[in-house]
Scaffold this motif. Structure first.
Motif, PDB file in Angstrom:
ATOM      1  N   LYS A  16       0.836  -1.197   0.000  1.00 47.64           N
ATOM      2  CA  LYS A  16       0.000   0.000   0.000  1.00 47.64           C
ATOM      3  C   LYS A  16       0.872   1.247   0.000  1.00 47.64           C
ATOM      4  O   LYS A  16       1.806   1.376   0.798  1.00 47.64           O
ATOM      5  CB  LYS A  16      -0.911   0.016   1.241  1.00 47.64           C
ATOM      6  CG  LYS A  16      -1.819   1.238   1.323  1.00 47.64           C
ATOM      7  CD  LYS A  16      -2.892   1.231   0.244  1.00 47.64           C
ATOM      8  CE  LYS A  16      -3.665   2.542   0.225  1.00 47.64           C
ATOM      9  NZ  LYS A  16      -4.685   2.529  -0.843  1.00 47.64           N
ATOM     10  N   SER A  17       0.586   2.165  -0.901  1.00 47.77           N
ATOM     11  CA  SER A  17       1.263   3.462  -0.918  1.00 47.77           C
ATOM     12  C   SER A  17       0.221   4.560  -0.818  1.00 47.77           C
ATOM     13  O   SER A  17      -0.928   4.375  -1.217  1.00 47.77           O
ATOM     14  CB  SER A  17       2.034   3.648  -2.228  1.00 47.77           C
ATOM     15  OG  SER A  17       3.042   2.686  -2.342  1.00 47.77           O
ATOM     16  N   PHE A  18       0.640   5.686  -0.301  1.00 46.28           N
ATOM     17  CA  PHE A  18      -0.210   6.878  -0.288  1.00 46.28           C
ATOM     18  C   PHE A  18       0.505   7.982  -1.048  1.00 46.28           C
ATOM     19  O   PHE A  18       1.735   8.043  -1.050  1.00 46.28           O
ATOM     20  CB  PHE A  18      -0.470   7.367   1.144  1.00 46.28           C
ATOM     21  CG  PHE A  18      -1.354   6.469   1.947  1.00 46.28           C
ATOM     22  CD1 PHE A  18      -2.715   6.370   1.681  1.00 46.28           C
ATOM     23  CD2 PHE A  18      -0.837   5.717   3.004  1.00 46.28           C
ATOM     24  CE1 PHE A  18      -3.543   5.548   2.436  1.00 46.28           C
ATOM     25  CE2 PHE A  18      -1.651   4.897   3.765  1.00 46.28           C
ATOM     26  CZ  PHE A  18      -3.009   4.814   3.481  1.00 46.28           C
ATOM     27  N   GLY A  19      -0.254   8.884  -1.647  1.00 50.22           N
ATOM     28  CA  GLY A  19       0.323  10.060  -2.289  1.00 50.22           C
ATOM     29  C   GLY A  19       0.786   9.787  -3.716  1.00 50.22           C
ATOM     30  O   GLY A  19       0.759   8.654  -4.185  1.00 50.22           O
ATOM     31  N   GLU A  20       1.197  10.856  -4.357  1.00 52.45           N
ATOM     32  CA  GLU A  20       1.590  10.785  -5.774  1.00 52.45           C
ATOM     33  C   GLU A  20       2.985  11.353  -5.958  1.00 52.45           C
ATOM     34  O   GLU A  20       3.429  12.205  -5.187  1.00 52.45           O
ATOM     35  CB  GLU A  20       0.624  11.637  -6.613  1.00 52.45           C
ATOM     36  CG  GLU A  20      -0.828  11.173  -6.610  1.00 52.45           C
ATOM     37  CD  GLU A  20      -1.009   9.796  -7.252  1.00 52.45           C
ATOM     38  OE1 GLU A  20      -0.211   9.456  -8.163  1.00 52.45           O
ATOM     39  OE2 GLU A  20      -1.918   9.062  -6.837  1.00 52.45           O
ATOM     40  N   GLY A  21       3.656  10.897  -6.995  1.00 54.10           N
ATOM     41  CA  GLY A  21       4.946  11.462  -7.407  1.00 54.10           C
ATOM     42  C   GLY A  21       5.958  11.488  -6.278  1.00 54.10           C
ATOM     43  O   GLY A  21       6.182  10.492  -5.605  1.00 54.10           O
ATOM     44  N   GLN A  22       6.542  12.683  -6.079  1.00 57.11           N
ATOM     45  CA  GLN A  22       7.586  12.832  -5.055  1.00 57.11           C
ATOM     46  C   GLN A  22       7.060  12.617  -3.640  1.00 57.11           C
ATOM     47  O   GLN A  22       7.818  12.294  -2.737  1.00 57.11           O
ATOM     48  CB  GLN A  22       8.176  14.248  -5.140  1.00 57.11           C
ATOM     49  CG  GLN A  22       9.178  14.419  -6.265  1.00 57.11           C
ATOM     50  CD  GLN A  22      10.045  15.644  -6.023  1.00 57.11           C
ATOM     51  OE1 GLN A  22       9.588  16.630  -5.464  1.00 57.11           O
ATOM     52  NE2 GLN A  22      11.301  15.591  -6.444  1.00 57.11           N
ATOM     53  N   ASN A  23       5.760  12.838  -3.482  1.00 54.74           N
ATOM     54  CA  ASN A  23       5.173  12.700  -2.149  1.00 54.74           C
ATOM     55  C   ASN A  23       4.707  11.283  -1.842  1.00 54.74           C
ATOM     56  O   ASN A  23       4.119  11.023  -0.810  1.00 54.74           O
ATOM     57  CB  ASN A  23       3.963  13.640  -1.999  1.00 54.74           C
ATOM     58  CG  ASN A  23       4.382  15.082  -2.105  1.00 54.74           C
ATOM     59  OD1 ASN A  23       5.459  15.444  -1.632  1.00 54.74           O
ATOM     60  ND2 ASN A  23       3.552  15.894  -2.740  1.00 54.74           N
ATOM     61  N   ARG A  24       4.942  10.380  -2.785  1.00 57.46           N
ATOM     62  CA  ARG A  24       4.455   9.014  -2.612  1.00 57.46           C
ATOM     63  C   ARG A  24       5.212   8.326  -1.484  1.00 57.46           C
ATOM     64  O   ARG A  24       6.439   8.336  -1.448  1.00 57.46           O
ATOM     65  CB  ARG A  24       4.661   8.253  -3.921  1.00 57.46           C
ATOM     66  CG  ARG A  24       3.927   6.942  -3.993  1.00 57.46           C
ATOM     67  CD  ARG A  24       3.913   6.475  -5.442  1.00 57.46           C
ATOM     68  NE  ARG A  24       3.275   5.188  -5.576  1.00 57.46           N
ATOM     69  CZ  ARG A  24       1.947   5.042  -5.634  1.00 57.46           C
ATOM     70  NH1 ARG A  24       1.157   6.090  -5.566  1.00 57.46           N
ATOM     71  NH2 ARG A  24       1.436   3.838  -5.760  1.00 57.46           N
ATOM     72  N   HIS A  26       5.553   4.600   0.563  1.00 60.69           N
ATOM     73  CA  HIS A  26       5.253   3.174   0.521  1.00 60.69           C
ATOM     74  C   HIS A  26       5.045   2.732   1.969  1.00 60.69           C
ATOM     75  O   HIS A  26       6.005   2.621   2.722  1.00 60.69           O
ATOM     76  CB  HIS A  26       6.452   2.464  -0.122  1.00 60.69           C
ATOM     77  CG  HIS A  26       6.138   1.114  -0.651  1.00 60.69           C
ATOM     78  ND1 HIS A  26       7.058   0.342  -1.299  1.00 60.69           N
ATOM     79  CD2 HIS A  26       5.010   0.377  -0.634  1.00 60.69           C
ATOM     80  CE1 HIS A  26       6.504  -0.808  -1.661  1.00 60.69           C
ATOM     81  NE2 HIS A  26       5.266  -0.809  -1.260  1.00 60.69           N
ATOM     82  N   ASP A  65      -3.031  -1.953  -2.702  1.00 66.15           N
ATOM     83  CA  ASP A  65      -2.507  -1.844  -4.070  1.00 66.15           C
ATOM     84  C   ASP A  65      -2.115  -3.205  -4.632  1.00 66.15           C
ATOM     85  O   ASP A  65      -2.069  -3.396  -5.847  1.00 66.15           O
ATOM     86  CB  ASP A  65      -1.257  -0.947  -4.093  1.00 66.15           C
ATOM     87  CG  ASP A  65      -1.551   0.464  -3.615  1.00 66.15           C
ATOM     88  OD1 ASP A  65      -2.707   0.895  -3.747  1.00 66.15           O
ATOM     89  OD2 ASP A  65      -0.624   1.116  -3.103  1.00 66.15           O
TER      90      ASP A  65
END
Ligand code: ADP
Ligand code: MG
Length: 246
Positions: A16-24, A26, A65
């Motif tokens: 499971k990951s949260f956020g997108e791009g640089q803010n992602r 894991h 995910d």
């Protein structure tokens, strides 16, 4: 643990990951974990390591995910909508870190909600709710609203609500954080009773070392991974430590 114990929660390679791009970030990294009937499984680890996220995956309130979460043989990762809601209502009692009580309802009405969802009549639901409140030492407060109660009392209401419909799996996020030793012992004895009744299991996230002796197994989590699981002998009746150990 007796020989009939079987796996009721099977977490396989969950990601499971949260956020997108640089803010992602894991948060769950290929997590494997199982819980068996007859046991209290405690999940411990530093703040932010992913414990609540993992519990939410097991409770079916979080979409993962990757990987699998099977609970009583049902693939929660593949379920959604009404089927998932009905499954959860019947099989899982969840005690949230924030107690999530409904402020406009009395505590007996709050506790009766899981029964009403299952179609139990109002009168029977309130009767059972009052008995559940009795079991956590709040029988005489049943008419009151949550905001009239202390944090520890509200926590016990949340516990009564999670147990009232006798779900086979009870999941708790920090259930004793606001409890003194006397009430902590009442609550842990209830959880132990659940774990020891047929085909049921309890999973507790905690960093409260006063309660570790109640665990049949302790799973250590760090940075999104289960790093160690160890079994504890339960030859001696566990007890609530009055002093937190260091
Ligand atoms: N809904 C969310 N959106 C973004 N980040 C989240 C969300 N839920 C949890 N996180 C992040 O995931 C990490 C693990 O959180 P959590 O599972 O609550 O840890 P723990 O319960 O072990 O303290 C933390 O960095 C947290 O900020
Ligand atoms: Mg948490």
């Amino acid at each position: 643990m007796n020989g009939d114990s079987h796996i009721v929660v099977d977490v396989r390679a969950v990601e499971k990951s949260f956020g997108e791009g640089q803010n992602r970030i894991h948060v769950l990294k290929h997590v494997n974990l199982e819980a068996r009937t007859g046991e209290i499984l405690m999940l411990v680890g530093p703040s932010g390591c992913g414990k609540t996220t993992l519990l939410s995956a097991i409770a079916g309130t979080l979409k993962i995910d990757g990987g699998e979460v099977n609970v009583f043989g049902q693939p929660l990762h593949d379920m959604s909508g009404g089927a998932l809601t009905r499954f959860r209502a019947k099989h899982i009692g969840f005690i949230f870190q924030q107690f999530n009580l409904i402020p406009t309802l009395s505590i007996a009405e709050n506790v009766s909600v899981p029964l009403l969802i299952q179609g139990v009549s109002n009168g029977t639901a309130i009767k059972k709710a009052r008995a559940a409140l009795e079991s956590v030492g709040l029988g005489n407060r049943w008419k009151e609203r949550p905001n009239k109660l202390s944090g520890g009392q509200q926590q016990r209401v949340a516990i009564a609500r999670a147990l009232v419909h006798e779900p086979p799996l009870v999941i708790c996020d920090e259930p004793t954080a606001a409890l003194d030793a006397q009430n902590g012992e009442i609550v842990l004895d209830l959880f132990r009773g659940v774990a020891r009744s047929p085909d049921r299991a309890v999973i507790i996230v905690t960093h409260d070392n006063r309660i570790f002796s109640y665990a049949d197994r302790i799973a250590k989590m760090d940075d999104g991974e289960i790093i160690e699981v160890h079994e504890q002998s339960q030859d001696v009746k566990p007890h609530f430590e009055h002093e937190a150990a260091h």
